[in-house]
Design a protein around this motif. Sequence first.
Motif, mmCIF file in Angstrom:
data_model
loop_
_atom_site.group_PDB
_atom_site.id
_atom_site.type_symbol
_atom_site.label_atom_id
_atom_site.label_comp_id
_atom_site.label_asym_id
_atom_site.label_seq_id
_atom_site.Cartn_x
_atom_site.Cartn_y
_atom_site.Cartn_z
ATOM 1 N N PHE A 26 -7.008 -9.705 -2.812
ATOM 2 C CA PHE A 26 -5.955 -9.002 -3.830
ATOM 3 C C PHE A 26 -5.085 -8.323 -2.903
ATOM 4 C CE2 PHE A 26 -10.334 -8.701 -5.894
ATOM 5 C CZ PHE A 26 -10.152 -9.744 -6.489
ATOM 6 N N PRO A 27 -4.116 -8.852 -2.065
ATOM 7 C CA PRO A 27 -3.084 -8.301 -1.328
ATOM 8 C C PRO A 27 -1.867 -7.718 -2.423
ATOM 9 C CG PRO A 27 -2.689 -10.832 -1.194
ATOM 10 C CD PRO A 27 -3.870 -10.360 -2.022
ATOM 11 N N PRO A 28 -0.942 -7.041 -1.809
ATOM 12 C CA PRO A 28 0.238 -6.511 -2.797
ATOM 13 C C PRO A 28 0.980 -7.687 -3.679
ATOM 14 C CG PRO A 28 0.347 -5.622 -0.554
ATOM 15 C CD PRO A 28 -1.027 -6.638 -0.418
ATOM 16 N N MET A 29 0.749 -8.808 -2.920
ATOM 17 C CA MET A 29 1.489 -10.029 -3.673
ATOM 18 C C MET A 29 0.795 -10.526 -5.223
ATOM 19 S SD MET A 29 2.566 -13.658 -2.184
ATOM 20 C CE MET A 29 0.997 -13.730 -1.254
ATOM 21 N N VAL A 30 -0.413 -10.234 -4.890
ATOM 22 C CA VAL A 30 -1.252 -10.440 -6.166
ATOM 23 C C VAL A 30 -1.289 -9.256 -7.032
ATOM 24 C CG1 VAL A 30 -3.644 -11.136 -7.034
ATOM 25 C CG2 VAL A 30 -2.781 -12.119 -4.931
ATOM 26 N N THR A 31 -1.618 -8.076 -6.576
ATOM 27 C CA THR A 31 -1.719 -6.937 -7.532
ATOM 28 C C THR A 31 -0.370 -6.418 -8.045
ATOM 29 O OG1 THR A 31 -1.299 -5.631 -5.384
ATOM 30 C CG2 THR A 31 -3.561 -6.096 -6.287
ATOM 31 N N ALA A 80 -7.113 -0.553 -9.338
ATOM 32 C CA ALA A 80 -7.909 0.737 -8.660
ATOM 33 C C ALA A 80 -7.435 0.645 -7.342
ATOM 34 C CB ALA A 80 -9.388 0.496 -8.936
ATOM 35 N N ILE A 81 -7.452 -0.206 -6.592
ATOM 36 C CA ILE A 81 -7.058 -0.268 -5.311
ATOM 37 C C ILE A 81 -5.632 0.366 -5.037
ATOM 38 C CG2 ILE A 81 -6.616 -1.645 -3.227
ATOM 39 C CD1 ILE A 81 -8.796 -3.574 -3.957
ATOM 40 N N GLY A 82 -4.647 -0.357 -5.792
ATOM 41 C CA GLY A 82 -3.266 0.544 -5.630
ATOM 42 C C GLY A 82 -3.211 1.731 -6.155
ATOM 43 N N ASP A 83 -3.957 2.351 -7.141
ATOM 44 C CA ASP A 83 -3.771 3.661 -7.685
ATOM 45 C C ASP A 83 -4.393 4.502 -6.783
ATOM 46 O OD1 ASP A 83 -2.606 2.402 -9.904
ATOM 47 O OD2 ASP A 83 -4.105 2.553 -10.947
ATOM 48 N N ILE A 84 -5.859 4.223 -6.068
ATOM 49 C CA ILE A 84 -6.349 5.041 -5.247
ATOM 50 C C ILE A 84 -5.439 5.393 -3.869
ATOM 51 C CG2 ILE A 84 -8.218 5.223 -3.740
ATOM 52 C CD1 ILE A 84 -9.968 3.825 -5.766
ATOM 53 N N THR A 85 -4.965 4.268 -3.547
ATOM 54 C CA THR A 85 -4.000 4.445 -2.511
ATOM 55 C C THR A 85 -2.675 5.486 -2.670
ATOM 56 O OG1 THR A 85 -4.397 2.127 -1.829
ATOM 57 C CG2 THR A 85 -2.480 3.090 -0.838
ATOM 58 N N ALA A 86 -2.057 5.025 -3.821
ATOM 59 C CA ALA A 86 -1.079 6.038 -4.381
ATOM 60 C C ALA A 86 -1.570 7.437 -4.511
ATOM 61 C CB ALA A 86 -0.445 5.524 -5.411
ATOM 62 N N SER A 87 -2.550 7.659 -5.144
ATOM 63 C CA SER A 87 -3.145 9.070 -5.307
ATOM 64 C C SER A 87 -3.430 9.610 -3.863
ATOM 65 C CB SER A 87 -4.543 8.881 -6.147
ATOM 66 O OG SER A 87 -4.173 8.363 -7.381
ATOM 67 N N ALA A 88 -3.988 8.980 -3.031
ATOM 68 C CA ALA A 88 -4.170 9.406 -1.459
ATOM 69 C C ALA A 88 -3.141 9.895 -0.958
ATOM 70 C CB ALA A 88 -4.980 8.372 -0.813
ATOM 71 N N GLU A 89 -1.941 9.006 -0.927
ATOM 72 C CA GLU A 89 -0.721 9.310 -0.473
ATOM 73 C C GLU A 89 -0.257 10.542 -0.795
ATOM 74 O OE1 GLU A 89 0.985 4.879 0.907
ATOM 75 O OE2 GLU A 89 1.600 5.740 -0.934
ATOM 76 N N VAL A 90 -0.002 10.528 -2.050
ATOM 77 C CA VAL A 90 0.421 11.884 -2.699
ATOM 78 C C VAL A 90 -0.392 13.256 -2.417
ATOM 79 C CG1 VAL A 90 -0.484 11.907 -5.092
ATOM 80 C CG2 VAL A 90 1.869 12.602 -4.732
ATOM 81 N N SER A 91 -1.652 12.903 -2.191
ATOM 82 C CA SER A 91 -2.534 14.062 -2.051
ATOM 83 C C SER A 91 -2.668 14.433 -0.614
ATOM 84 C CB SER A 91 -3.996 13.794 -2.416
ATOM 85 O OG SER A 91 -4.092 13.455 -3.899
#
Length: 582
Positions: free
Chosen positions: A225-230, A371-382
């Motif tokens: 599930f790379p960014p192209m798919v998600t 979930a993978i994308g949202d967790i990555t975004a949450s980690a970046e902003v945190s």
Amino acid sequence: MSSIASTHNAEPHHTPPPRIPKTLKERVQSAAAITKQKASTREGWLGDYDYGWLCTPSLPFMKTTQRSPPFYALDANLPLALAITTGLQHALAMLAGLITPPIIFASALNLDSTTSAYMISASLIGCGLLSLVQLSRLRLFKGYYLGTGLISVVGTSFATLSTANAIFDAMYRDGTCTSTTMDDGTVVRNPCPDAYGKVLGTSLICSFLEIFMAFMPPRVLKRLFPPMVTGTVVLLIGASLIGSSGAPNWAGGANDCQTSPTSGIFQLCPTIFAPRPLPWGSPEFIGIGFLSFISIILTEIYGSPFLKNVSIIIGLAMGCIVAGATGYIDGSSIKSAPTITFLWVHTFKIGVYPPAILPMLAVYVSLAMEAIGDITASAEVSRVEVEGLEFDSRIQGGILSDGLGGFLSALFTVTPLSIFAQNNGVIAITRCANRSAGRWCCFFLIIFGILGKISGVFLAIPNPVLGGVTTFLFASVAVSGLRVLSFVRFTRRDRFVLAAAFSFGIGDLLVPGMFTHLFDGVNHPNNGLQGLFNSITIILSTPFLSAGIVAVVLNLVLAQEPLQENPLPETPNLEEQKEMQS
């Protein structure tokens, strides 16, 4: 210039960490001492946070010398007042996204207002309880965790919303749910709470797929599930919801009234029994929805940081005030809603709908992708690491909690709950990623759910008001997909995969019924074969599922191209253009 744009990166004062208590008695004593200190001192309540900055509007020509507040990390010492304030902002920022799916489910199944209000309350309570699990990051065994340890709140998945509507349509077509044909030929769906119970039961057994995926190596998940798919999946989820729910409700209703029949209860929107029914697409409906929409924009332009975080609620409130003053609100749902409610006050007959198994399995795969994308975004902003073993364990713990949440939410009489990203903007603006704020957010969500009259108020929101707000909300989901797609290198191979995926996804989006009659030519299929046909039809009729499957398969089959492709010629700058023209 707004103080939000300040680049000041001051950090709160940190005292040396105390000795970590080991025994249970020491832990209880330490927690009691910290609670007493916070509740009894000014420093514990207020700290050094600039609350004036939080409430100062962004007025034109207004100059401010206020600096941005310090950044509060995951486990920093957070003042009690700030924890409560930011927790409330998190709850309000995600509130519209939590109440929308149960309202749409109830409308699709023609459920009564009492049942609909309960579904909203159950959604809020379930989100509060399962968000506490995501916040916890519990260590299990051999390096596996449960939860992300970030402010990763959960909400009713929009992916489930699209698929469940297709499942409901299939149930009405095959007779699982009944309909009534009126004298004028209008088909009216009868209430079918058992359909909701079958979706719950099917999601319960399918949740084990995502639980299993949580124990797969992160590198395998990233390969699948790379960014192209998600990005493709998230983009089409948002776009399909705009077309199936947001925009139709803005014009008056997403039910049968949008076909403008000449007679029957849907001759006017939302029905002829509404306080002020009008034809679908009436300027009054468009105007009320636009008022909610423009209120969100004006809040973003002129509002304080606090108001910007809750702009969706501001849009709902402004639309409801005008709609109530002009007689468009039916208050019967508020009167019939109980004062206090909780889970299992109303229950549904749990069952399994076999044709929904394959689509629901695909939904859980898409939930893991989200979930993978949202967790990555949450980690970046945190401001925590987005690479390495610790981050991989957050991905694993988040997906495991997501799958377990799908199982428990069905027992809570709620459709699958997955990680939400709507609250990341609150973290970015308030500069507070502390988990104490997340716990207060969960507290407020549970309280909102227990107070049954609040659900009645949400249920009384007129369709145009809800449509004006959810259109913006669903568009923000589509934009999130575009942001993920921006990480794609767009080689010839990538463009080919995206074109093939969008051929199915956008085609299905623009022509919703193109796969409905795909198997009509098969004569007398047995029950098993008919169930398979229904499953395939549901998948093909759901834009993000069909596009996601095509993207996954082609991404695995087509060989990767070299990293460097023939680059496009650089665009000359302004001075070079002048020289070329001269």
